[in-house]
Design a protein around this motif. Structure first.
Motif, PDB file in Angstrom:
ATOM      1  N   ALA A  38     115.365  58.570  17.942  1.00  0.00           N
ATOM      2  CA  ALA A  38     116.263  59.650  17.529  1.00  0.00           C
ATOM      3  C   ALA A  38     117.292  59.965  18.615  1.00  0.00           C
ATOM      4  O   ALA A  38     118.487  60.091  18.337  1.00  0.00           O
ATOM      5  N   THR A  39     116.843  60.096  19.847  1.00  0.00           N
ATOM      6  CA  THR A  39     117.758  60.471  20.935  1.00  0.00           C
ATOM      7  C   THR A  39     118.755  59.359  21.219  1.00  0.00           C
ATOM      8  O   THR A  39     119.960  59.597  21.331  1.00  0.00           O
ATOM      9  N   PHE A  74     119.673  56.665  19.314  1.00  0.00           N
ATOM     10  CA  PHE A  74     120.569  56.266  18.229  1.00  0.00           C
ATOM     11  C   PHE A  74     121.605  57.354  17.922  1.00  0.00           C
ATOM     12  O   PHE A  74     122.744  57.038  17.584  1.00  0.00           O
ATOM     13  N   SER A  75     121.215  58.621  18.043  1.00  0.00           N
ATOM     14  CA  SER A  75     122.219  59.657  17.816  1.00  0.00           C
ATOM     15  C   SER A  75     123.096  59.825  19.057  1.00  0.00           C
ATOM     16  O   SER A  75     124.286  60.100  18.955  1.00  0.00           O
ATOM     17  N   GLY A  76     122.511  59.639  20.237  1.00  0.00           N
ATOM     18  CA  GLY A  76     123.276  59.811  21.475  1.00  0.00           C
ATOM     19  C   GLY A  76     124.321  58.725  21.678  1.00  0.00           C
ATOM     20  O   GLY A  76     125.450  58.994  22.065  1.00  0.00           O
ATOM     21  N   TYR A 103     125.990  57.197  19.576  1.00  0.00           N
ATOM     22  CA  TYR A 103     126.499  57.086  18.205  1.00  0.00           C
ATOM     23  C   TYR A 103     127.681  56.124  18.052  1.00  0.00           C
ATOM     24  O   TYR A 103     127.619  55.141  17.320  1.00  0.00           O
ATOM     25  N   LEU A 104     128.768  56.412  18.762  1.00  0.00           N
ATOM     26  CA  LEU A 104     129.970  55.593  18.552  1.00  0.00           C
ATOM     27  C   LEU A 104     129.776  54.165  19.016  1.00  0.00           C
ATOM     28  O   LEU A 104     130.287  53.218  18.417  1.00  0.00           O
ATOM     29  N   LEU A 120     127.044  52.549  18.830  1.00  0.00           N
ATOM     30  CA  LEU A 120     126.290  51.870  17.771  1.00  0.00           C
ATOM     31  C   LEU A 120     127.147  51.610  16.535  1.00  0.00           C
ATOM     32  O   LEU A 120     126.963  50.596  15.856  1.00  0.00           O
ATOM     33  N   VAL A 121     128.077  52.522  16.263  1.00  0.00           N
ATOM     34  CA  VAL A 121     128.993  52.261  15.151  1.00  0.00           C
ATOM     35  C   VAL A 121     129.761  50.969  15.425  1.00  0.00           C
ATOM     36  O   VAL A 121     129.882  50.089  14.559  1.00  0.00           O
ATOM     37  N   LEU A 143     127.483  48.048  14.958  1.00  0.00           N
ATOM     38  CA  LEU A 143     127.232  47.768  13.541  1.00  0.00           C
ATOM     39  C   LEU A 143     128.419  47.076  12.890  1.00  0.00           C
ATOM     40  O   LEU A 143     128.254  46.115  12.135  1.00  0.00           O
ATOM     41  N   LEU A 144     129.622  47.559  13.215  1.00  0.00           N
ATOM     42  CA  LEU A 144     130.811  46.922  12.651  1.00  0.00           C
ATOM     43  C   LEU A 144     130.846  45.452  13.043  1.00  0.00           C
ATOM     44  O   LEU A 144     131.117  44.571  12.228  1.00  0.00           O
ATOM     45  N   LEU A 202     128.291  43.529  13.949  1.00  0.00           N
ATOM     46  CA  LEU A 202     127.222  42.754  13.294  1.00  0.00           C
ATOM     47  C   LEU A 202     127.534  42.515  11.823  1.00  0.00           C
ATOM     48  O   LEU A 202     127.199  41.464  11.268  1.00  0.00           O
ATOM     49  N   ILE A 203     128.190  43.482  11.185  1.00  0.00           N
ATOM     50  CA  ILE A 203     128.538  43.316   9.767  1.00  0.00           C
ATOM     51  C   ILE A 203     129.556  42.190   9.588  1.00  0.00           C
ATOM     52  O   ILE A 203     129.339  41.254   8.816  1.00  0.00           O
ATOM     53  N   TYR A 247     120.876  64.158  23.573  1.00  0.00           N
ATOM     54  CA  TYR A 247     121.922  63.569  24.401  1.00  0.00           C
ATOM     55  C   TYR A 247     123.155  64.459  24.304  1.00  0.00           C
ATOM     56  O   TYR A 247     123.561  64.838  23.210  1.00  0.00           O
TER      57      TYR A 247
END
Lengths: 463, 337
Positions: free
Chosen positions: B76-77, B79-81, B83-84, B86-87, B90-91, B93-94, B149
């Motif tokens: 939780a800490t 992945f939310s911390g 955030y950007l 990981l965005v 993800l972009l 990896l997609i 975070y």
């Protein structure tokens, strides 16, 4: 716009988008495995061409399901950190198990299937597609075990300020799982069937070469679809009967039933005033809702107002009514699409028995368009299931408003929402372009053709 | 050993597997535009990881799932911390995943060039970001008393973490080049050898700088002590030995050693973390540890049994799939991607 609303919107968009690709993967993987098994058993080359043709479309669809699935797994922690902390002890387990049992299986064996045509024996090659099918469907089972905990929490104890697992077996035997999973499973079968039926009808109409493939695919998938649609409807009925007991508010919203009734009438069409919780205009069938709920013409079905009062007593003051119009209309769209599918498939079976389906031009022309129906049902069904649970994220335990990540700012969610939506839109375009292209192109009759893509094209050099 | 430690180890193992396997996948993707001079060559390069890239990525998904199941507060800490970051990941990896599947399904040069670019960027960005993430994990990030975070995005791009990103970027690219020396043939084999030779020194320099700056940026040195143990020492030796073998064109050994460098470096980073999983730069008492971030003993027990049964099965068929695709790719090989 606040961060909560944006995070919800993002979850809704990414989930519906992801689930746009999943049912076809679920149903088509099994169909391909069956077709390839027939090929191995009979040695009939027609079935190999069928596997190759539908397999290509399967791969294009599968890729989209995989990449959008990564977002799903990360998103709980990214946007819903307080949810993740509260239920991680229970909810994380099925997700981890899904990755370990299902993702490895489907991805490894899909690699073997795709690249192994010349490297594996025929039998082993067919076996790899069975593994893909099992992996994909096990994945659905575990994610629905996780989702079922949100719909109907079981096997937990509230301790240390969170929900902790105290009975793993109860998670697996959650009655909600066994109402929901078969429904999703057979909707996958139905989706794949309609995809194949519609495409085959298109080729039969066009009199494309390799007629045998299109006739076999058409008949095969129509029967496949019959099994799918009958069981999906029966299971949907079971699910609704379970919902009466487990989430009566969702059912009441799906039926726009404001006040409790015994016997309860079913709405055929309601134009409602959501704010004042009353009908503006409604056509209702007396006692039908009681019959559907309890298999008899009497029996109390609780309405929204009574449930709201009941929940206030149990959970304290608050608004416990989900968005009624969305729940009501998505439910009707799902059921409506399902009923049209049933009629189409029964007609198709009739025409197959009478062996006159190629002559039913209007019917064959209709079928490619009918591919849209399972997609409508799949999407609206999920929207109804999730919206109808609101304001809860975990029914009775945690509200959606308490689940969102405090560390993520409104601007950050807005940014990710826009960029995911844009990217998903572009990818949808590319996906449909390819699916259409290969669906129309038809089967490859001969071995590598002279201008096959393996020959280096000079145009690529300067790029 | 308690269950919390066992799960820390298991997650470390998943990241080790992920960095080792997906490390060369990323490297191959990054090298694609530099190595492949025509479309057939580029297809050979992509097909070298064709059957395995997807399963390799599942190591990450399983690591994420295991973090969620065993240490929900860590999941939780972080992945939310982050955030950007990981965005962005993800972009990447997609577009990368879709590109593998889509690029050869249309012959138009622009179509293919676009997806090749997606493979390149989609491999480069995560190769860099994983180093940044690992750097930040050991360096410490602003985490308050409630495990939240509070640092924002730019905080993650500190010099130490960026050096970490440079280290993984160069090391993964080098690892990818050594992988290709095992999979390709002819002209492409010679070229991937030449690239591996050119990439070795930059990785040594980047990793050296990352390690040295760790003296100031982290508490790794004081925690691991004068004798840091087998993993860090042999990580360094493996990297240097890889240089010895690559210049003697011993592809097999070089690949084993570049892989070993990744494995041992990852172990070292996790050793530096233990028993913490995320370091708070505000107050050490606010750090997330394998105890305050963990699931209940019951959940850890259930998950341990499941891991015990299924990890060997997964390893079994994974190894089998590498065995099936052990042959080199030639210009006349039938290419699926």
């Amino acid at each position: 716009m606040d961060a909560l609303l944006l995070a919800r919107l993002q979850f809704a968009i990414t989930t519906v988008y992801h689930f746009f690709f999943v049912p076809l993967t679920l149903g088509l993987s099994i169909m391909l495995a069956i077709m390839e098994t027939i090929y191995v058993r009979t040695g009939d080359e027609k079935y190999k061409r069928m596997v190759k043709f539908w397999g290509k479309l399967f791969l294009i669809n599968f890729a989209m399901g995989v990449v959008t699935g990564i977002v799903q797994e990360f998103q709980f922690g990214m946007n819903w950190s307080e949810y993740s902390r509260f239920v991680g002890d229970i909810f994380g387990a099925p997700l981890a198990i899904e990755a370990l049992l299902a993702f490895f299986l489907e991805s490894t064996f899909l690699g073997l299937w795709l690249f192994g045509w010349d490297k594996l024996s025929k039998r082993v090659h067919a076996f790899t597609m069975w593994m893909v099918a099992i992996g994909a469907n096990i994945s659905a089972l575990w994610i629905l075990i996780a989702n079922s905990f949100m719909q109907e929490p079981v096997g937990y104890v509230l301790r240390n300020g969170r929900a902790e697992m105290n009975d793993f077996f109860a998670l697996l035997t959650n009655p909600h799982v066994w109402a929901q999973f078969p429904h999703v499973f057979f909707s996958g079968i139905t989706t794949a069937a309609m995809f194949v039926v519609g495409t085959s009808a298109f080729h039969l109409l066009r009199k494309s070469p390799d007629k045998a493939v299109w006739h076999s695919s058409f008949r095969f998938s129509m029967i496949y679809g019959l099994i799918g649609i009958v069981l999906v409807i029966m299971q949907g009925h079971t699910q609704a009967q379970h919902m009466v007991k487990n989430q009566p508010m969702k059912l009441a919203a799906a039926e726009a039933l404001w006040d409790s009734e015994d016997p309860a009438a079913m709405s055929l069409f309601t134009w409602g005033d959501e704010k004042n919780r009353r009908d503006v205009f409604a056509i209702r069938m007396p006692a039908l809702l009681s019959i559907l709920a309890y298999n008899r013409p009497s029996g109390m079905v609780k309405g929204i107002n009574d449930l709201q009062a009941e929940y206030e007593r149990t959970y304290g003051p608050g608004d416990y009514v989900p968005p009624v119009a969305i729940t009501y209309w998505t439910f009707r769209m799902m059921v409506g699409a399902g009923m049209v599918l049933l009629v189409l498939i029964l007609l198709g079976i009739l025409y197959i028995i009478k062996e006159n389906y190629p002559k039913k031009i209007w019917f064959m022309k209709l079928l490619p368009w009918a591919i849209a129906l399972p997609y409508i049902a799949n999407s609206t069904g999920w929207i109804m299931a999730e919206v109808g649970r609101q304001p809860w994220i975990v029914f009775g335990l945690q509200k959606t408003v308490d689940a969102v990540s405090p560390a993520v700012s409104t601007g950050e969610v807005l940014f990710s929402l826009i960029i995911f939506t844009l990217l998903y839109g572009i990818l949808m375009g590319a996906d449909i372009y390819l699916l259409k292209k290969f669906a129309i192109a038809g089967t490859v009759l001969d071995k590598p053709q002279p201008d096959s893509e393996t020959i280096p094209d000079g145009l690529g050099v300067e790029l | 050993m308690d269950l919390n430690t066992l799960w820390f180890l298991l997650i470390a193992v998943l990241f080790i597997g992920f960095f080792f396997l997906e490390g060369f996948d990323y490297g191959v993707g990054i090298l694609l535009p530099f190595l492949g001079k025509d479309d057939n060559q580029r297809r050979q390069i992509i097909n070298s990881i064709g059957p395995v890239w997807d399963a390799n990525e599942v190591w990450l998904l399983t690591a994420g799932g295991a973090m969620f199941a065993a240490f929900p507060n860590w999941y939780a800490t972080m992945f939310s911390g982050f955030y950007l970051a990981l965005v962005l990941m993800l972009l990447a990896l997609i577009i990368r995943g879709v590109a593998f599947e889509f690029r050869s399904k249309d012959k138009h040069p622009t179509w293919r060039a676009t997806w090749d670019w997606c493979i390149f960027v989609g491999s480069l960005v995560p190769a860099l970001l994983w180093g940044v993430a690992m750097g930040n994990l050991v360096r410490g990030v602003p985490i308050d008393a409630d495990m939240h975070y509070v640092g924002g995005f730019w905080n993650l791009l500190n010099p130490y973490a960026l050096l970490g990103g440079l280290a993984t970027l160069t090391l993964f690219t080098f690892h990818g080049a050594t992988f290709l020396t095992l999979k390709l043939s002819g002209d492409l084999l010679a070229k991937s050898r030449a690239f591996a030779k050119r990439l070795w020194l930059p990785s040594v320099v980047a990793i050296f700088l990352f390690v040295i700056s760790g003296y100031w940026a982290t508490d790794m040195f004081t925690r691991l002590g004068v004798n840091p143990g087998v993993a860090p020492v042999f990580a360094g030796i493996a990297l240097l030995a890889a240089g010895y073998f690559i210049y003697r064109d011993r592809s097999g050994w070089t690949f084993i050693l570049s892989g070993l460098t990744i494995v041992l470096s990852t172990i070292t980073l996790f050793m530096g973390l233990y028993p913490r999983v995320m370091v708070s730069s505000f107050n050490d008492a606010w750090s997330l540890t394998i105890y305050n971030a963990s699931s209940s003993p019951y959940t850890l027990t259930v998950m341990s049994w499941i891991a015990l049964i299924f990890v060997p099965i997964v390893l079994g068929y994974t190894i089998w799939s590498y065995w099936v695709f052990r042959k080199r790719i030639h210009s006349h090989t039938e290419l699926e991607y």
